[in-house]
Design an enzyme around this catalytic site. Structure first.
Site, mmCIF file in Angstrom:
data_model
loop_
_atom_site.group_PDB
_atom_site.id
_atom_site.type_symbol
_atom_site.label_atom_id
_atom_site.label_comp_id
_atom_site.label_asym_id
_atom_site.label_seq_id
_atom_site.Cartn_x
_atom_site.Cartn_y
_atom_site.Cartn_z
ATOM 1 N N GLU A 136 29.229 4.257 21.677
ATOM 2 C CA GLU A 136 28.040 3.433 21.836
ATOM 3 C C GLU A 136 27.251 3.390 20.538
ATOM 4 O O GLU A 136 27.237 4.351 19.772
ATOM 5 C CB GLU A 136 27.173 3.977 22.974
ATOM 6 C CG GLU A 136 27.862 3.759 24.295
ATOM 7 C CD GLU A 136 27.087 4.268 25.492
ATOM 8 O OE1 GLU A 136 27.287 3.730 26.579
ATOM 9 O OE2 GLU A 136 26.290 5.208 25.340
ATOM 10 N N CYS A 149 21.368 2.840 15.300
ATOM 11 C CA CYS A 149 21.726 4.232 15.559
ATOM 12 C C CYS A 149 23.252 4.300 15.701
ATOM 13 O O CYS A 149 23.830 3.697 16.596
ATOM 14 C CB CYS A 149 21.028 4.679 16.843
ATOM 15 S SG CYS A 149 21.400 6.370 17.277
ATOM 16 N N CYS A 160 24.581 21.205 23.210
ATOM 17 C CA CYS A 160 23.136 21.405 23.353
ATOM 18 C C CYS A 160 22.793 21.128 24.816
ATOM 19 O O CYS A 160 23.258 20.125 25.380
ATOM 20 C CB CYS A 160 22.375 20.489 22.408
ATOM 21 S SG CYS A 160 22.870 20.750 20.695
ATOM 22 N N CYS A 163 21.326 17.682 26.002
ATOM 23 C CA CYS A 163 21.921 16.436 25.493
ATOM 24 C C CYS A 163 23.092 15.978 26.362
ATOM 25 O O CYS A 163 24.002 16.754 26.652
ATOM 26 C CB CYS A 163 22.395 16.641 24.053
ATOM 27 S SG CYS A 163 23.273 15.216 23.381
ATOM 28 N N GLY A 220 27.719 12.529 18.577
ATOM 29 C CA GLY A 220 28.443 13.400 17.649
ATOM 30 C C GLY A 220 27.579 14.106 16.627
ATOM 31 O O GLY A 220 26.416 13.769 16.427
ATOM 32 N N GLU A 221 28.184 15.115 16.012
ATOM 33 C CA GLU A 221 27.511 15.881 14.964
ATOM 34 C C GLU A 221 28.077 15.408 13.618
ATOM 35 O O GLU A 221 29.226 15.733 13.268
ATOM 36 C CB GLU A 221 27.776 17.385 15.185
ATOM 37 C CG GLU A 221 27.365 18.278 14.047
ATOM 38 C CD GLU A 221 25.966 18.018 13.485
ATOM 39 O OE1 GLU A 221 24.978 18.107 14.242
ATOM 40 O OE2 GLU A 221 25.856 17.706 12.293
ATOM 41 N N SER A 252 21.046 12.974 10.994
ATOM 42 C CA SER A 252 20.476 14.049 11.804
ATOM 43 C C SER A 252 21.546 15.095 12.110
ATOM 44 O O SER A 252 22.647 14.759 12.549
ATOM 45 C CB SER A 252 19.937 13.471 13.121
ATOM 46 O OG SER A 252 19.514 14.511 13.977
ATOM 47 N N SER A 274 17.530 18.872 13.833
ATOM 48 C CA SER A 274 17.154 19.046 15.238
ATOM 49 C C SER A 274 16.764 20.500 15.455
ATOM 50 O O SER A 274 17.623 21.338 15.706
ATOM 51 C CB SER A 274 18.349 18.676 16.125
ATOM 52 O OG SER A 274 18.654 17.315 15.954
ATOM 53 N N LEU A 275 15.491 20.783 15.352
ATOM 54 C CA LEU A 275 15.032 22.175 15.423
ATOM 55 C C LEU A 275 14.811 22.607 16.885
ATOM 56 O O LEU A 275 15.438 23.538 17.371
ATOM 57 C CB LEU A 275 13.755 22.333 14.585
ATOM 58 C CG LEU A 275 13.277 23.755 14.358
ATOM 59 C CD1 LEU A 275 14.318 24.599 13.650
ATOM 60 C CD2 LEU A 275 11.956 23.776 13.593
ATOM 61 N N HIS A 276 13.889 21.954 17.555
ATOM 62 C CA HIS A 276 13.667 22.095 19.004
ATOM 63 C C HIS A 276 13.142 23.440 19.492
ATOM 64 O O HIS A 276 12.758 23.565 20.665
ATOM 65 C CB HIS A 276 14.932 21.777 19.812
ATOM 66 C CG HIS A 276 15.529 20.450 19.495
ATOM 67 N ND1 HIS A 276 14.777 19.315 19.315
ATOM 68 C CD2 HIS A 276 16.818 20.069 19.312
ATOM 69 C CE1 HIS A 276 15.581 18.296 19.047
ATOM 70 N NE2 HIS A 276 16.811 18.726 19.029
ATOM 71 N N ASN A 351 14.484 12.819 27.166
ATOM 72 C CA ASN A 351 15.031 11.740 27.999
ATOM 73 C C ASN A 351 15.960 12.351 29.044
ATOM 74 O O ASN A 351 16.985 12.918 28.683
ATOM 75 C CB ASN A 351 15.824 10.748 27.138
ATOM 76 C CG ASN A 351 14.907 9.963 26.236
ATOM 77 O OD1 ASN A 351 13.936 9.373 26.688
ATOM 78 N ND2 ASN A 351 15.191 9.975 24.954
HETATM 79 N N1 SAH Z 1 24.201 15.666 16.645
HETATM 80 C C1 SAH Z 1 23.095 15.315 15.851
HETATM 81 C C2 SAH Z 1 22.734 13.843 15.933
HETATM 82 C C3 SAH Z 1 22.790 13.169 17.278
HETATM 83 S S1 SAH Z 1 21.562 13.584 18.444
HETATM 84 C C4 SAH Z 1 21.900 16.185 16.190
HETATM 85 O O1 SAH Z 1 21.952 16.894 17.189
HETATM 86 O O2 SAH Z 1 20.933 16.161 15.431
HETATM 87 C C5 SAH Z 1 20.103 12.734 17.863
HETATM 88 C C6 SAH Z 1 18.798 13.395 18.290
HETATM 89 O O3 SAH Z 1 18.580 13.218 19.707
HETATM 90 C C7 SAH Z 1 18.769 14.891 18.047
HETATM 91 O O4 SAH Z 1 17.536 15.306 17.508
HETATM 92 C C8 SAH Z 1 18.941 15.438 19.435
HETATM 93 O O5 SAH Z 1 18.477 16.743 19.526
HETATM 94 C C9 SAH Z 1 18.145 14.455 20.258
HETATM 95 N N2 SAH Z 1 18.431 14.504 21.696
HETATM 96 C C10 SAH Z 1 19.597 14.836 22.281
HETATM 97 N N3 SAH Z 1 19.468 14.759 23.630
HETATM 98 C C11 SAH Z 1 18.213 14.347 23.908
HETATM 99 C C12 SAH Z 1 17.497 14.042 25.110
HETATM 100 N N4 SAH Z 1 18.076 14.129 26.291
HETATM 101 N N5 SAH Z 1 16.210 13.647 24.995
HETATM 102 C C13 SAH Z 1 15.636 13.505 23.781
HETATM 103 N N6 SAH Z 1 16.260 13.758 22.623
HETATM 104 C C14 SAH Z 1 17.541 14.183 22.667
HETATM 105 FE FE1 SF4 Z 2 24.012 16.285 21.378
HETATM 106 FE FE2 SF4 Z 2 23.583 16.499 18.718
HETATM 107 FE FE3 SF4 Z 2 23.801 18.691 20.259
HETATM 108 FE FE4 SF4 Z 2 25.946 17.177 19.813
HETATM 109 S S1 SF4 Z 2 24.782 18.357 18.295
HETATM 110 S S2 SF4 Z 2 25.350 18.072 21.774
HETATM 111 S S3 SF4 Z 2 25.039 15.120 19.791
HETATM 112 S S4 SF4 Z 2 22.172 17.106 20.361
#
Ligand code: SAH
Ligand code: SF4
Length: 419
Positions: A136, A149, A160, A163, A220-221, A252, A274-276, A351
């Site tokens: 997608e 994107c 994660c 995700c 993907g990463e 990212s 992506s710190l979180h 989300n």
């Molecule tokens: N794999 C990479 C890039 C893809 S994810 C990464 O993890 O950075 C892109 C962004 O969306 C990341 O910051 C990820 O943490 C965030 N993300 C993933 N799932 C999400 C969700 N359900 N709600 C909001 N953000 C989310």
């Molecule tokens: Fe999702 Fe990015 Fe984590 Fe992969 S690395 S599972 S795409 S948030």
């Protein structure tokens, strides 16, 4: 996934379009000829040599091909008027200019577009002998800019816990051609080549380009597919072709520490991390890769990111999870942690997706959290979720090879409407 965008009345009124599948999977025929999309100048030079083009002509021919493929966006060789008729025929006999096939398109009420793309080249390369894969790709228009994107893998090997992509089993790296191909397919669809016609049914920015920015934030990463991502972005940024500058490309990562310095040195794009979470214990749970590369190592890689300056800051993404990582103490710890790093902080409302174990923080709490960050001197935009009604928002992407059931889709829509 995108910077906040004001909702206009026109955006609110437009109904979401239906999901229309163009070519059913059963009738899909894998292409036999490889596509030139994604080839670098060096690759094209080698290819012309193999076709018997004399060495003295190769440089000029590569320039011409580059222009037709990446500047003009041509999809066939026969109209490439600066090439000799013989060369056009020779190229057409052996190659195509195919991009991933758009099998479905959805347009959100807010103008966001999500495309389901079927990957070409399954007759060769990494997809050999497999069912065609689908990925997608999401376009997020705004009044000033249009952000695409882009995905770097089919699925993701990391898990994660918040995700949706991480729950997908099927994984393979995309090739450079499949990454560049997403940008080209999107430009085809948006009429975003010189002389193209814009879609009448959507929101596009006011300038002369529909796609002004790229974020490697799809499935993907990207740093686990480093070479292909690097090669693809070099093509996308090339000033004589698609020409989206590296300042407008953001990659990212969930924190693949060994490849962060390489990203600065070899790609030179903007970095988002992506710190979180601010504690290893919690980050281990949310982003399991943290067990391998803990917060201190990740931040050290950020501090020494090549090219880092106040004009070129790292974006730290922080997904807002109710009762998990959204306390005021955590907001304070976040600003302490990032001290000394030229940074932007992006708070992303979570989300939801069917089966997800988290809830999005309350709006009031997001505002309080954001105030702490703002008071510490950071602009702290809260990312307005875009395209939630079509499952196009951050972390909701999951390819249709593992399609959601109709019931799951409805459940998800219902969840995302509750704000
Ligand atoms: N794999 C990479 C890039 C893809 S994810 C990464 O993890 O950075 C892109 C962004 O969306 C990341 O910051 C990820 O943490 C965030 N993300 C993933 N799932 C999400 C969700 N359900 N709600 C909001 N953000 C989310
Ligand atoms: Fe999702 Fe990015 Fe984590 Fe992969 S690395 S599972 S795409 S948030």
């Amino acid at each position: 996934m995108a910077e906040p965008a004001p909702m206009t009345a026109a955006m609110e009124m437009k109904p979401a379009s239906a999901f229309v599948e163009k070519t059913p999977l059963e009738r899909y025929v894998a292409p036999v000829k490889p596509s030139l999309v994604g080839l670098s100048r060096a690759d094209l030079t080698d290819l012309l040599a193999r076709l018997g083009v004399p060495q003295a002509q190769r440089k000029m021919r590569v320039q011409q091909l580059w222009h037709w493929i990446y500047f003009r966006g041509f999809t066939a060789f026969d109209a490439m008027s600066s090439l000799s008729k013989e060369l056009r025929a020779l190229l057409a006999a052996h190659y195509t200019l195919e991009r991933p096939e758009v099998v479905a398109e959805q347009v959100s009420v807010d103008g966001t577009r999500k495309w389901l793309l079927r990957l070409p080249g399954e007759a060769q390369g990494p997809g050999l002998g497999e069912r065609p894969h689908e990925i997608e790709c999401v376009y997020i228009p705004d009044s000033e800019r249009g952000t695409l994107c882009v995905s770097s893998q089919v699925g993701c090997t990391l898990n994660c816990t918040f995700c949706h992509t991480g729950t997908q089993r099927l994984v393979r790296n995309l090739t450079a051609g499949e990454i560049v191909g997403q940008v080209m397919a999107a430009r085809d669809r948006l009429g975003d080549w010189p002389g193209g016609v814009r879609p009448h049914d959507g929101v596009v920015p006011s300038g002369d380009r529909c796609i002004t920015n790229i974020v490697m934030m799809g499935m993907g990463e990207p740093l686990y597919n480093f070479d292909a991502v690097r090669d693809a972005l070099a093509i996308v940024a090339d000033g004589e072709g698609i020409a989206i500058s590296k300042r407008r490309i953001t990659l990212s990562t969930s924190g693949v520490v060994p490849n962060i310095a390489r990203t600065g040195a070899e790609i030179g794009c903007m970095l988002a991390v992506s710190l979180h979470a601010v504690r290893d214990e919690l980050r281990n749970e949310l982003v399991p890769l943290n067990r391998k590369y803990p917060i201190a190592d990740l931040l050290e890689a950020c501090r020494t990111y090549p090219g880092l300056s106040n004009a070129k800051r790292i974006t730290f993404e922080y997904v807002m999870l109710k009762g998990v990582n959204d306390s005021i103490d955590e907001a304070k710890a976040l600003v302490r942690l990032l001290k000394g790093i030229p940074a932007k902080i992006n708070l992303i409302p979570f989300n939801p997706w069917p089966g997800s174990r988290y809830e999005c923080s309350d709006w009031e709490q997001i505002e309080k959290f954001s105030q702490v960050v703002f008071d510490a001197g950071y602009a702290s935009p809260v990312r307005t979720p875009r395209g939630r009604d079509i499952l196009a928002a951050c972390g909701q992407l999951k390819s249709a090879t593992e399609k959601l059931s109709a019931r799951e889709r409805m459940a998800l829509r219902a969840m995302s409407m509750v704000e």
